[in-house]
Design a protein around this motif. Sequence first.
Motif, PDB file in Angstrom:
ATOM      1  N   VAL A  62       0.843  -1.190   0.000  1.00 24.47           N
ATOM      2  CA  VAL A  62       0.000   0.000   0.000  1.00 24.47           C
ATOM      3  C   VAL A  62       0.880   1.244   0.000  1.00 24.47           C
ATOM      4  CG1 VAL A  62      -1.751   1.320   1.242  1.00 24.47           C
ATOM      5  CG2 VAL A  62      -1.837  -1.191   1.248  1.00 24.47           C
ATOM      6  N   ILE A  63       0.567   2.180  -0.883  1.00 26.92           N
ATOM      7  CA  ILE A  63       1.262   3.466  -0.912  1.00 26.92           C
ATOM      8  C   ILE A  63       0.242   4.551  -0.592  1.00 26.92           C
ATOM      9  CG2 ILE A  63       2.388   5.181  -2.382  1.00 26.92           C
ATOM     10  CD1 ILE A  63       3.828   2.946  -3.805  1.00 26.92           C
ATOM     11  N   VAL A  64       0.462   5.247   0.519  1.00 24.00           N
ATOM     12  CA  VAL A  64      -0.439   6.313   0.960  1.00 24.00           C
ATOM     13  C   VAL A  64       0.032   7.633   0.353  1.00 24.00           C
ATOM     14  CG1 VAL A  64      -1.354   7.579   2.931  1.00 24.00           C
ATOM     15  CG2 VAL A  64      -0.946   5.108   3.115  1.00 24.00           C
ATOM     16  N   PRO A  65      -0.740   8.220  -0.561  1.00 22.89           N
ATOM     17  CA  PRO A  65      -0.328   9.468  -1.195  1.00 22.89           C
ATOM     18  C   PRO A  65      -0.792  10.699  -0.423  1.00 22.89           C
ATOM     19  CG  PRO A  65      -2.272   8.612  -2.289  1.00 22.89           C
ATOM     20  CD  PRO A  65      -1.968   7.664  -1.152  1.00 22.89           C
ATOM     21  N   GLY A  66      -0.015  11.758  -0.516  1.00 19.97           N
ATOM     22  CA  GLY A  66      -0.378  13.012   0.119  1.00 19.97           C
ATOM     23  C   GLY A  66      -0.265  14.157  -0.863  1.00 19.97           C
ATOM     24  N   ILE A  94       0.924   4.440  -9.149  1.00 17.52           N
ATOM     25  CA  ILE A  94       0.917   3.492  -8.028  1.00 17.52           C
ATOM     26  C   ILE A  94       0.309   2.165  -8.456  1.00 17.52           C
ATOM     27  CG2 ILE A  94      -0.102   3.014  -5.754  1.00 17.52           C
ATOM     28  CD1 ILE A  94       0.110   6.054  -5.199  1.00 17.52           C
ATOM     29  N   THR A  95      -0.816   2.240  -9.168  1.00 10.46           N
ATOM     30  CA  THR A  95      -1.502   1.018  -9.591  1.00 10.46           C
ATOM     31  C   THR A  95      -0.666   0.235 -10.589  1.00 10.46           C
ATOM     32  OG1 THR A  95      -3.653   2.079  -9.260  1.00 10.46           O
ATOM     33  CG2 THR A  95      -3.620   0.109 -10.625  1.00 10.46           C
ATOM     34  N   ARG A  96      -0.106   0.921 -11.566  1.00  5.54           N
ATOM     35  CA  ARG A  96       0.709   0.229 -12.568  1.00  5.54           C
ATOM     36  C   ARG A  96       1.967  -0.365 -11.955  1.00  5.54           C
ATOM     37  NH1 ARG A  96       0.593   2.280 -18.658  1.00  5.54           N
ATOM     38  NH2 ARG A  96      -1.473   3.235 -18.727  1.00  5.54           N
ATOM     39  N   ALA A  97       2.464   0.268 -10.901  1.00  8.45           N
ATOM     40  CA  ALA A  97       3.658  -0.251 -10.238  1.00  8.45           C
ATOM     41  C   ALA A  97       3.351  -1.506  -9.422  1.00  8.45           C
ATOM     42  CB  ALA A  97       4.265   0.826  -9.340  1.00  8.45           C
ATOM     43  N   GLY A  98       2.066  -1.837  -9.306  1.00 11.32           N
ATOM     44  CA  GLY A  98       1.680  -3.061  -8.612  1.00 11.32           C
ATOM     45  C   GLY A  98       1.315  -2.880  -7.161  1.00 11.32           C
ATOM     46  N   TYR A  99       1.003  -1.644  -6.757  1.00 12.62           N
ATOM     47  CA  TYR A  99       0.653  -1.374  -5.368  1.00 12.62           C
ATOM     48  C   TYR A  99      -0.780  -0.871  -5.252  1.00 12.62           C
ATOM     49  CZ  TYR A  99       5.732  -1.532  -5.044  1.00 12.62           C
ATOM     50  OH  TYR A  99       7.040  -1.925  -5.155  1.00 12.62           O
ATOM     51  N   GLU A 100      -1.278  -0.889  -4.029  1.00  8.70           N
ATOM     52  CA  GLU A 100      -2.625  -0.390  -3.749  1.00  8.70           C
ATOM     53  C   GLU A 100      -2.544   1.078  -3.345  1.00  8.70           C
ATOM     54  OE1 GLU A 100      -6.192  -1.067  -0.463  1.00  8.70           O
ATOM     55  OE2 GLU A 100      -4.695  -2.650  -0.801  1.00  8.70           O
ATOM     56  N   VAL A 101      -3.474   1.877  -3.855  1.00 10.31           N
ATOM     57  CA  VAL A 101      -3.519   3.290  -3.500  1.00 10.31           C
ATOM     58  C   VAL A 101      -4.203   3.450  -2.149  1.00 10.31           C
ATOM     59  CG1 VAL A 101      -4.326   5.593  -4.160  1.00 10.31           C
ATOM     60  CG2 VAL A 101      -3.650   3.946  -5.933  1.00 10.31           C
ATOM     61  N   GLY A 102      -3.491   3.970  -1.166  1.00 10.17           N
ATOM     62  CA  GLY A 102      -4.084   4.207   0.145  1.00 10.17           C
ATOM     63  C   GLY A 102      -4.959   5.448   0.135  1.00 10.17           C
ATOM     64  N   ASP A 103      -5.538   5.788   1.265  1.00 14.78           N
ATOM     65  CA  ASP A 103      -6.388   6.974   1.375  1.00 14.78           C
ATOM     66  C   ASP A 103      -5.533   8.239   1.244  1.00 14.78           C
ATOM     67  OD1 ASP A 103      -8.633   5.414   1.792  1.00 14.78           O
ATOM     68  OD2 ASP A 103      -8.464   5.503   3.985  1.00 14.78           O
ATOM     69  N   TRP A 104      -5.968   9.144   0.382  1.00 18.91           N
ATOM     70  CA  TRP A 104      -5.251  10.398   0.196  1.00 18.91           C
ATOM     71  C   TRP A 104      -5.259  11.225   1.473  1.00 18.91           C
ATOM     72  CZ3 TRP A 104      -2.447  12.494  -3.791  1.00 18.91           C
ATOM     73  CH2 TRP A 104      -2.447  11.781  -4.999  1.00 18.91           C
ATOM     74  N   VAL A 105      -4.136  11.882   1.741  1.00 21.03           N
ATOM     75  CA  VAL A 105      -4.010  12.814   2.854  1.00 21.03           C
ATOM     76  C   VAL A 105      -3.813  14.205   2.255  1.00 21.03           C
ATOM     77  CG1 VAL A 105      -2.662  13.495   4.864  1.00 21.03           C
ATOM     78  CG2 VAL A 105      -3.028  11.059   4.368  1.00 21.03           C
TER      79      VAL A 105
END
Length: 283
Positions: A62-66, A94-105
Amino acid sequence: MARKFSMDRRAYLKTVGAAGTTAAVAGCLGNGGNGNGNGNGNGNGNGDGNGNGNGNGDGDDVIVPGTASGFPPFEYTQDGELVGFDVDLAEEAITRAGYEVGDWVDIEFDSLIPSLTGGDIDLVAAAMTITDERSEQIAFSNPYYEANQSVLVSSEGDFAPEGESDLEGRVVGAQSGTTGAAEAERLIEEGVVDGDDYRQYDNYTLAVEDLENGNVDAIIIDVPVANNFADSRSVEVAFVIETGEEYGLGMRQDDDRIGDINDALAEIREDGTYEDLVAEYFE
């Protein structure tokens, strides 16, 4: 005026991104910590502080974006939803890199790097210019956008500066922590603008409101954002300051996932998705 993505369009991009994760990536991008440029700017945010100390706490998948909204068309809120060029680009990468998009901050621009290094978020997507100073604190992806600074004035007033010298004796504003602020501080050091005539703002939306109300004579702001405000507000670009900035996505220096993000950004450019995003938000 720039068109905005519909929910169907954003859903489509996510679908394409998921399918593209297994595709071969040509021309991998190098590491992003060596950028140049000189600090961009972008809005504050109505952040709800819901990073919840996530960071890598949810796992490396999971990658949490801000971000910091108030900087259209890169990041802003529309009908209560966080949208923008950076939002779609980051989610796609993030999605193409194979990770889940976390909740935006969504927080103030000045808080993004501390939140990243503190582990509350994993990725900064906020039209942040790659600079040597910032690269000492975080790692940047390879550049994804180039821009200069502009001087924005009221379109209903009689102040029409043609160059930096015309700002002498005028009240000039910029958002704190941005390239616009850095340029304003340079003008103060050079004696063009008096320090007492400099106004700092938490976000450019407030700055533009002050400009329209006559409380400030000019604002120094990134060209694409200035053009966006000029499309919808009583303001116009007077002249451009050539800064040659490059924006990058920011991650912690010890986060090896930045390589996957760079690969995803390369693929997004190669398959035409990047051009689609530019057309939607800037044309």
